[in-house]
Design a protein around this motif. Structure first.
Motif, mmCIF file in Angstrom:
data_model
loop_
_atom_site.group_PDB
_atom_site.id
_atom_site.type_symbol
_atom_site.label_atom_id
_atom_site.label_comp_id
_atom_site.label_asym_id
_atom_site.label_seq_id
_atom_site.Cartn_x
_atom_site.Cartn_y
_atom_site.Cartn_z
ATOM 1 N N SER B 52 1.043 -1.310 -0.230
ATOM 2 C CA SER B 52 0.242 0.216 -0.240
ATOM 3 C C SER B 52 1.223 1.416 0.120
ATOM 4 O O SER B 52 0.606 2.091 -0.078
ATOM 5 N N PHE B 53 2.038 0.720 0.115
ATOM 6 C CA PHE B 53 3.077 2.167 0.224
ATOM 7 C C PHE B 53 3.410 2.400 -0.870
ATOM 8 O O PHE B 53 5.189 2.948 -1.141
ATOM 9 N N THR B 54 3.535 1.515 -1.978
ATOM 10 C CA THR B 54 4.410 1.429 -3.196
ATOM 11 C C THR B 54 2.753 1.482 -4.415
ATOM 12 O O THR B 54 1.848 1.776 -3.826
ATOM 13 N N SER B 55 4.157 1.503 -5.505
ATOM 14 C CA SER B 55 3.510 1.809 -6.647
ATOM 15 C C SER B 55 3.718 0.879 -7.100
ATOM 16 O O SER B 55 4.242 0.126 -7.165
ATOM 17 N N TRP B 56 2.533 -0.573 -7.968
ATOM 18 C CA TRP B 56 3.110 -1.289 -8.463
ATOM 19 C C TRP B 56 2.050 -2.597 -9.164
ATOM 20 O O TRP B 56 0.629 -2.227 -9.509
ATOM 21 N N ASP B 57 1.968 -2.822 -9.917
ATOM 22 C CA ASP B 57 1.102 -3.270 -11.725
ATOM 23 C C ASP B 57 0.906 -5.030 -10.981
ATOM 24 O O ASP B 57 0.338 -5.523 -12.242
ATOM 25 N N LEU B 58 1.247 -5.925 -10.064
ATOM 26 C CA LEU B 58 1.199 -6.917 -9.840
ATOM 27 C C LEU B 58 2.362 -7.935 -9.974
ATOM 28 O O LEU B 58 2.364 -9.179 -10.404
ATOM 29 N N VAL B 59 3.117 -7.290 -11.589
ATOM 30 C CA VAL B 59 3.851 -7.732 -12.906
ATOM 31 C C VAL B 59 5.555 -7.543 -11.873
ATOM 32 O O VAL B 59 5.852 -8.743 -11.212
ATOM 33 N N GLY B 60 5.834 -6.751 -11.746
ATOM 34 C CA GLY B 60 7.051 -6.011 -11.867
ATOM 35 C C GLY B 60 7.839 -5.872 -10.349
ATOM 36 O O GLY B 60 6.847 -6.564 -9.370
ATOM 37 N N LYS B 61 8.709 -4.622 -10.354
ATOM 38 C CA LYS B 61 9.140 -4.923 -8.864
ATOM 39 C C LYS B 61 7.782 -3.900 -8.601
ATOM 40 O O LYS B 61 8.022 -2.228 -8.482
ATOM 41 N N PRO B 62 7.632 -3.438 -7.117
ATOM 42 C CA PRO B 62 7.112 -2.578 -5.929
ATOM 43 C C PRO B 62 8.016 -1.241 -6.191
ATOM 44 O O PRO B 62 9.199 -1.501 -5.592
ATOM 45 N N ASP B 63 7.079 0.126 -6.682
ATOM 46 C CA ASP B 63 8.446 1.388 -6.450
ATOM 47 C C ASP B 63 7.537 1.369 -5.232
ATOM 48 O O ASP B 63 6.723 2.306 -5.037
ATOM 49 N N PHE B 64 8.527 2.283 -3.746
ATOM 50 C CA PHE B 64 8.179 2.296 -2.592
ATOM 51 C C PHE B 64 7.436 4.031 -2.947
ATOM 52 O O PHE B 64 8.624 5.022 -3.650
ATOM 53 N N VAL B 65 6.687 4.243 -3.050
ATOM 54 C CA VAL B 65 5.790 5.765 -2.813
ATOM 55 C C VAL B 65 6.272 6.155 -1.569
ATOM 56 O O VAL B 65 5.022 7.372 -1.506
ATOM 57 N N GLY B 66 5.956 5.903 -1.256
ATOM 58 C CA GLY B 66 5.440 6.602 0.619
ATOM 59 C C GLY B 66 3.852 6.470 1.186
ATOM 60 O O GLY B 66 2.934 5.483 0.564
ATOM 61 N N LEU B 67 3.477 7.367 1.475
ATOM 62 C CA LEU B 67 1.968 7.615 1.986
ATOM 63 C C LEU B 67 1.007 8.365 0.472
ATOM 64 O O LEU B 67 0.136 8.320 0.413
ATOM 65 N N ALA B 68 1.993 8.573 -0.485
ATOM 66 C CA ALA B 68 1.530 8.765 -1.924
ATOM 67 C C ALA B 68 -0.112 7.485 -2.387
ATOM 68 O O ALA B 68 -1.366 8.647 -2.379
ATOM 69 N N ASN B 69 0.024 7.043 -2.038
ATOM 70 C CA ASN B 69 -1.084 6.433 -2.365
ATOM 71 C C ASN B 69 -2.388 6.672 -1.556
ATOM 72 O O ASN B 69 -3.428 7.054 -1.909
ATOM 73 N N TYR B 70 -1.883 7.052 0.045
ATOM 74 C CA TYR B 70 -3.140 7.520 0.680
ATOM 75 C C TYR B 70 -3.439 8.624 0.516
ATOM 76 O O TYR B 70 -4.377 9.071 0.901
ATOM 77 N N LYS B 71 -2.152 8.800 0.733
ATOM 78 C CA LYS B 71 -2.639 10.729 0.179
ATOM 79 C C LYS B 71 -3.555 11.111 -0.940
ATOM 80 O O LYS B 71 -4.958 12.300 -0.699
ATOM 81 N N GLU B 72 -3.808 10.118 -1.897
ATOM 82 C CA GLU B 72 -4.234 10.484 -3.484
ATOM 83 C C GLU B 72 -5.830 10.077 -3.035
ATOM 84 O O GLU B 72 -6.911 10.685 -3.286
ATOM 85 N N ILE B 73 -5.928 8.950 -2.238
ATOM 86 C CA ILE B 73 -7.911 8.833 -2.741
ATOM 87 C C ILE B 73 -8.053 8.965 -1.013
ATOM 88 O O ILE B 73 -9.778 9.308 -1.334
ATOM 89 N N LEU B 74 -7.630 9.779 0.173
ATOM 90 C CA LEU B 74 -7.897 10.697 1.185
ATOM 91 C C LEU B 74 -8.333 11.229 0.219
ATOM 92 O O LEU B 74 -9.605 12.602 0.956
ATOM 93 N N TRP B 75 -7.067 12.379 0.181
ATOM 94 C CA TRP B 75 -7.640 13.601 -0.099
ATOM 95 C C TRP B 75 -7.317 14.385 -1.710
ATOM 96 O O TRP B 75 -7.349 16.040 -1.243
#
Lengths: 280, 307
Positions: B52-75
């Motif tokens: 949940s702290f990464t950007s991931w497409d289920l195939v490649g390697k997850p990229d750590f993005v910190g709180l970006a996902n949470y920020k995006e969906i929450l605010w």
């Protein structure tokens, strides 16, 4: 006079239950009779509860092996998955419950408490990585994907361990004096006495596996391999315009658990209070 | 998982030199479960939180993005995931609020009536329990036709042509009706067992004092079965938060996404057609999980504290 007063609450209860039972039964009866209606009849004639002409074409066209909706195939996929899953759960759970309930080893209580605590974690969080793990094992579109992960549950171990408390420890001790080891005690002494609770675990594992919906819809996209719950979803998408056919499919899907219920009703009804009694 | 095992090993070797050899058999018994548990529950949960702290497409390697996902969906109001998440979570809560009370009160009424042991009570009990054992896809197919606009028995009985699954507030009503019909069996059995356990003298004493049926229900029955009510409220709430099959197959999330629940978005983002957005989906799942835990805890404390 007193007799009449006593029976009044019973009468109210009876009427209430009767009304509710009608609400509960009508969808099933309506589904059953509708599955014997012809598609044309259903669409052209206005609302009629019973079929004008009883036909079995809905069933025959579904059960004849066709490639786009192999219902019979799905049915057997579900059967294999549910049976093997149930056996796996029985083995894994009875062994673990025996160790946590009867054997002594360092860290036993801490480990058991830890397992109990994990029950609080909501399962949705693990859905996506679980798919990844199953995928990397090469299990996507195989029975294993639907058989194994469900055996990770902790609740059944808790249930069986609680039940074991009522089996006198003297049985084990007597066997031990006679020279029995842990394995012999497990197989010869404890396991036979666990039958009632293992029956409960088996019934719920089977029905749970048979009816599982979200997980199979994720790990199966091969039409040949999917269980019947996912199959029905596919069927619904394909035959929106043929409700009588869908109904036949839905009824075929509930046959196994329905039969199981007819034969093992007592266990199902006892078991719920058993599992709640342990927790409550 | 690792730590306790290591500690045990150390102590075990220490003991071995002193006394007798350590018995490894207990570990033979617990290992099959521990392996399955770790691989298919513990690791995925921890990994899911990480994802949940990464950007991931289920195939490649997850990229750590910190709180970006949470920020995006929450605010982040201009993001489509923001809209999706807020709508999905709101609808999930609406469904929980609508369905949980029904899934507690109706089985409680049924159990009370069954407990009076009227004629055929065994048969009635079996009837109410039975749908619990049917798969949700079969249940939805049966009920879709019950609610069918022209051919369905419900509209024909009412003499109306209500668009049950395609208009509000009927869409919510159909979802709750189907959920209640499908899922109250377990709670009913639990209440029946609980009601059976209340000593008869309580009611007799109340009769002597001239209490009426309603007073008896609130002063004796409810307090006596509070433990079971607490248990059923918590497990029912958890179950309803995970609602998926009913809105997916009955209303398809409609009309205009008004019954689209969060689990549908999570499933769609992670496994739907097109590129997987597993990081965002994991963040959604984590917040849903958090909601479930917090609500369970509140219910537990609230129902407990009244003692």
């Amino acid at each position: 006079m007193k007799n009449k007063l006593l029976s009044f609450p019973k009468l109210v209860a009876f009427l209430f239950l009767l009304l509710m039972a009608i609400i509960w039964v009508v969808p099933l009866i309506w589904g059953l009779v509708t599955s014997f209606k012809g598609d044309m009849e259903f669409k052209t004639i206005g609302f009629k509860f019973l079929p004008v002409e009883w036909v079995t074409t809905n069933y025959t066209s579904l059960l004849v092996d066709n490639d786009s909706t192999p219902l019979l195939h799905w049915f057997f996929n579900s059967l294999i998955i549910s049976v093997v899953h149930t056996l796996l759960v029985l083995i894994v759970v009875s062994m673990a419950a025996f160790a946590y309930g009867r054997l002594h080893f360092k860290g036993r209580n801490a480990l058991f408490l830890f397992l109990m605590a994990t029950m609080m974690f909501p399962g949705v969080v693990n859905l996506i990585p679980l798919y990844k793990i199953v995928d990397s094992l090469g299990w996507v579109n195989t029975y294993w994907a639907a058989i194994v992960p469900g055996a990770a549950g902790v609740f059944n171990i808790f249930l069986v361990r609680q039940f074991m408390v009522n089996i006198p420890i003297e049985f084990d001790e007597a066997a031990r004096i006679d020279g029995a080891g842990d394995f012999q005690i497990f197989f010869r002494v404890v396991l036979p006495l666990l039958r009632p609770i293992l029956m409960v675990v088996a019934l719920f594992s089977f029905t749970g596996s048979w009816n599982d919906f979200l997980w199979p819809s994720i790990v199966f996209n091969d039409i040949e391999k999917m269980p019947i719950t996912s199959g029905l979803q596919l069927l619904q998408g394909m035959y929106t315009a043929q409700p009588t056919l869908l109904m036949a499919g839905a009824l075929i899907a509930i046959v196994p658990t329905f039969i199981l219920y007819l034969f093992a009703q007592k266990y199902f009804l006892q078991s719920m209070s058993l599992s709640a009694g342990v927790k409550g | 998982m690792e730590a306790p095992v290591k500690v045990i090993e150390k102590k075990a070797t220490f003991k071995r030199s002193k006394k007798r050899t350590v018995n490894w058999t207990p570990w033979v018994f617990v290992t099959p479960h521990l392996v399955i548990f770790s691989l298919f529950f513990l690791v995925p949960i921890l990994y899911g939180i990480y994802i949940s702290f990464t950007s991931w497409d289920l195939v490649g390697k997850p990229d750590f993005v910190g709180l970006a996902n949470y920020k995006e969906i929450l605010w982040q109001k201009d993001s489509s995931f923001y809209t999706q998440f807020h709508n999905g979570l709101k609808n999930t809560f609406i469904f929980v609020l609508l369905s949980v009370p029904s899934c507690i009160i109706i089985p409680l009424l049924l159990a009370s009536a069954l407990n009076a042991k009227p004629r055929f009570h065994k048969l009635f009990q079996s009837i109410f329990y039975m749908p619990t054992l049917f798969s949700i896809s079969a249940v939805v197919i049966i009920w879709t036709l019950m609610f069918n606009v022209n051919q369905g028995p419900i509209n024909n009985l009412l003499g109306k042509s209500i668009l049950w699954t395609g208009s509000q507030p009927y869409a919510w009503a159909t979802l709750v009706i189907v959920t209640v019909w499908w899922g109250i069996g377990g709670n009913m059995i639990i209440y029946q067992a609980a009601l059976n356990g209340i000593p008869k003298d309580y009611y007799e004493a109340a009769d002597v004092d001239g209490a009426n049926a309603i007073q008896k229900f609130f002063k004796i029955t409810l307090p006596s079965i509070r433990g079971q009510i607490l248990y059923t409220v918590v497990i029912t709430t958890i179950a309803q938060f995970n609602v998926y099959g009913q809105p997916l197959m009955l209303t398809a999330g409609g009309p205009t996404d008004s019954t689209r629940v969060l689990l549908m978005d999570i499933q769609q983002n992670a496994f739907g057609s097109g590129q997987s957005i597993a990081g965002i989906a994991s963040a959604m799942a984590f917040i849903l999980g958090l909601c479930i835990m917090v609500v369970s805890l509140i219910q537990f404390l609230f129902l407990r504290n009244r003692d």
